[in-house]
Design a protein around this motif. Sequence first.
Motif, PDB file in Angstrom:
ATOM      1  N   UNK A  12      -6.206  14.854   5.238  1.00  0.00           N
ATOM      2  CA  UNK A  12      -6.701  13.501   4.989  1.00  0.00           C
ATOM      3  C   UNK A  12      -5.532  12.536   5.014  1.00  0.00           C
ATOM      4  N   UNK A  13      -5.650  11.492   5.823  1.00  0.00           N
ATOM      5  CA  UNK A  13      -4.556  10.529   5.982  1.00  0.00           C
ATOM      6  C   UNK A  13      -5.143   9.130   6.082  1.00  0.00           C
ATOM      7  N   UNK A  14      -4.468   8.169   5.445  1.00  0.00           N
ATOM      8  CA  UNK A  14      -4.907   6.772   5.468  1.00  0.00           C
ATOM      9  C   UNK A  14      -3.682   5.882   5.557  1.00  0.00           C
ATOM     10  N   UNK A  15      -3.716   4.924   6.497  1.00  0.00           N
ATOM     11  CA  UNK A  15      -2.682   3.892   6.605  1.00  0.00           C
ATOM     12  C   UNK A  15      -3.277   2.612   6.047  1.00  0.00           C
ATOM     13  N   UNK A  16      -2.657   2.073   5.003  1.00  0.00           N
ATOM     14  CA  UNK A  16      -3.250   0.965   4.258  1.00  0.00           C
ATOM     15  C   UNK A  16      -2.223  -0.141   4.053  1.00  0.00           C
ATOM     16  N   UNK A  17      -2.619  -1.404   4.192  1.00  0.00           N
ATOM     17  CA  UNK A  17      -1.709  -2.508   3.873  1.00  0.00           C
ATOM     18  C   UNK A  17      -1.499  -2.600   2.367  1.00  0.00           C
ATOM     19  N   UNK A  18      -0.323  -3.063   1.997  1.00  0.00           N
ATOM     20  CA  UNK A  18       0.003  -3.083   0.575  1.00  0.00           C
ATOM     21  C   UNK A  18       1.087  -4.119   0.325  1.00  0.00           C
ATOM     22  N   UNK A  19       1.075  -4.647  -0.881  1.00  0.00           N
ATOM     23  CA  UNK A  19       2.158  -5.498  -1.365  1.00  0.00           C
ATOM     24  C   UNK A  19       2.465  -5.052  -2.788  1.00  0.00           C
ATOM     25  N   UNK A  20       3.498  -4.247  -2.925  1.00  0.00           N
ATOM     26  CA  UNK A  20       3.831  -3.721  -4.247  1.00  0.00           C
ATOM     27  C   UNK A  20       4.260  -4.823  -5.196  1.00  0.00           C
ATOM     28  N   UNK A  21       4.839  -5.888  -4.664  1.00  0.00           N
ATOM     29  CA  UNK A  21       5.315  -6.965  -5.531  1.00  0.00           C
ATOM     30  C   UNK A  21       4.158  -7.733  -6.152  1.00  0.00           C
ATOM     31  N   UNK A  22       3.109  -8.002  -5.359  1.00  0.00           N
ATOM     32  CA  UNK A  22       1.955  -8.742  -5.886  1.00  0.00           C
ATOM     33  C   UNK A  22       0.862  -7.825  -6.418  1.00  0.00           C
ATOM     34  N   UNK A  23       0.905  -6.546  -6.087  1.00  0.00           N
ATOM     35  CA  UNK A  23      -0.111  -5.606  -6.554  1.00  0.00           C
ATOM     36  C   UNK A  23      -1.259  -5.419  -5.593  1.00  0.00           C
ATOM     37  N   UNK A  24      -1.211  -6.053  -4.426  1.00  0.00           N
ATOM     38  CA  UNK A  24      -2.287  -5.936  -3.449  1.00  0.00           C
ATOM     39  C   UNK A  24      -2.334  -4.516  -2.877  1.00  0.00           C
ATOM     40  N   UNK A  25      -3.496  -3.879  -2.909  1.00  0.00           N
ATOM     41  CA  UNK A  25      -3.695  -2.564  -2.331  1.00  0.00           C
ATOM     42  C   UNK A  25      -3.258  -1.407  -3.213  1.00  0.00           C
TER      43      UNK A  25
ATOM     44  N   UNK B 219       1.302  21.436   4.352  1.00  0.00           N
ATOM     45  CA  UNK B 219       0.148  21.541   5.240  1.00  0.00           C
ATOM     46  C   UNK B 219      -1.148  21.338   4.456  1.00  0.00           C
ATOM     47  N   UNK B 220      -1.966  20.380   4.899  1.00  0.00           N
ATOM     48  CA  UNK B 220      -3.237  20.092   4.249  1.00  0.00           C
ATOM     49  C   UNK B 220      -3.158  19.155   3.071  1.00  0.00           C
ATOM     50  N   UNK B 221      -1.955  18.759   2.639  1.00  0.00           N
ATOM     51  CA  UNK B 221      -1.813  17.869   1.481  1.00  0.00           C
ATOM     52  C   UNK B 221      -2.196  16.451   1.901  1.00  0.00           C
ATOM     53  N   UNK B 222      -3.026  15.732   1.124  1.00  0.00           N
ATOM     54  CA  UNK B 222      -3.428  14.361   1.486  1.00  0.00           C
ATOM     55  C   UNK B 222      -2.216  13.448   1.611  1.00  0.00           C
ATOM     56  N   UNK B 223      -2.302  12.524   2.594  1.00  0.00           N
ATOM     57  CA  UNK B 223      -1.175  11.650   2.909  1.00  0.00           C
ATOM     58  C   UNK B 223      -1.653  10.209   2.927  1.00  0.00           C
ATOM     59  N   UNK B 224      -1.002   9.367   2.124  1.00  0.00           N
ATOM     60  CA  UNK B 224      -1.298   7.937   2.080  1.00  0.00           C
ATOM     61  C   UNK B 224      -0.067   7.188   2.569  1.00  0.00           C
ATOM     62  N   UNK B 225      -0.220   6.440   3.675  1.00  0.00           N
ATOM     63  CA  UNK B 225       0.874   5.658   4.250  1.00  0.00           C
ATOM     64  C   UNK B 225       0.636   4.198   3.890  1.00  0.00           C
ATOM     65  N   UNK B 226       1.602   3.600   3.203  1.00  0.00           N
ATOM     66  CA  UNK B 226       1.485   2.214   2.746  1.00  0.00           C
ATOM     67  C   UNK B 226       2.390   1.327   3.586  1.00  0.00           C
ATOM     68  N   UNK B 227       1.775   0.346   4.256  1.00  0.00           N
ATOM     69  CA  UNK B 227       2.537  -0.680   4.975  1.00  0.00           C
ATOM     70  C   UNK B 227       2.873  -1.767   3.968  1.00  0.00           C
TER      71      UNK B 227
END
Length: 413
Positions: free
Chosen positions: A151-164, A114-122
């Motif tokens: 605090x929550x953020x949904x962010x686009x990402x590409x782990x293979x290319x390093x984007x985001x 509860x209350x822990x920041x959450x980052x959601x990576x697409x």
Amino acid sequence: MFQKDEYCILILGLDNAGKTTFLEQTKTKFSKNYKGMNLSKITTTVGLNIGTIDMGKARLMFWDLGGQEELQSLWDKYYAESHGVIYVIDSTDEERLGESKEAFEKMISSEVLEGVPLLVLANKQDVEDCLSVPDIKTAFSDCASKIGKRDCLVQPCSALSGQGVNDGIEWMRCHFFLHLSSSPPSPPPPSLRLPSIIPPLIIQTTGCASLLQRFTPFISPLSIHPSSSGSTMDSTVSAYSEKLREMSVLSLLCSCLYSQPHPNTFGLFEDMEVKSLNKRASGQAFEVILKSPTEASPERPQTLALPPQKKEPSLGELQRRLEAAEERRKSQEKQVLKQLAEKREREKEVLTKAQEVNNNYSKMAEEKLHHKMELIQENRMARLNALKQRLREKELHAAEVRKNKELHTELSG
């Protein structure tokens, strides 16, 4: 060199979502001289991967947990020590989006987070026909109420290319610092809180200074109420003091913490009795009763009766005993003689059998020897006859030779 503060970040998500690839990109971008593994050779995580990066005065420790269904039950074991959560979603796997949503909903429902920041990576936004961030938000819209005020953020990402990757790590660092600064220190658990007041102990006797010295480290305060004085009372008090020294500290402590007066006797000794009186406002009281000397003194042991004397046997009884003993002796002697006779008979049988075997062996040996001698004699006679025959033939041949020689001499003369 000062040690940096460590903060734990969980990287969660289904298997094959790209969590380990994201961790490798993070270590490559934020760690100098780090040579990461070949991203194309990364396989499914079984267990967890751990990676650390240094950002200023803080050290971020990432725990990449396996996302298989059987490993998701272990996620909650790491919630208590985490300062932030990164949830990775495979944007190209629309079939497992419902499964990812179920795991996400179960994770954010935990009270520990509860209350822990959450980052959601697409993740995997570099692949064509992948789900966009609005599509993922729409699919996960049912979970918005459970996210709460964190605090929550949904962010686009590409782990293979390093984007985001850089943006996500920077956002997480800033927001979990804000979360830590706004959270008050948690109070100690109730199990560690000690009671502030221990009920006092009241002993209704006189002159128990030694008892006070023994119990002062355990119970405070200790009140002693004096009573009447006098030589008789002094001896009584002395007896009380001696008996109270024999009482265990545990018994007195239990009496202090006991809320109601005990209905039974508190302590019972050989020559005294201690009873608990009614509970007073200031503590507990006891009554010590000494027994009278007649009650306390043990009874005298009774004189033991002498054992009855044995009756001497008569002459006839002695005679009968001697006859019975003689019969037993004869019976035993007869039995021993019988055993000796049987033993001798067995020895005789064994000796006879041994002699028979010896005789048979001697007879067989003699027959074999006689037969062998006969064969030798026959062979000798045969050889002798053969020699005689050869000698006879030689003599005949010699006679014939002489005769021919004489005939030749006559013809030549």
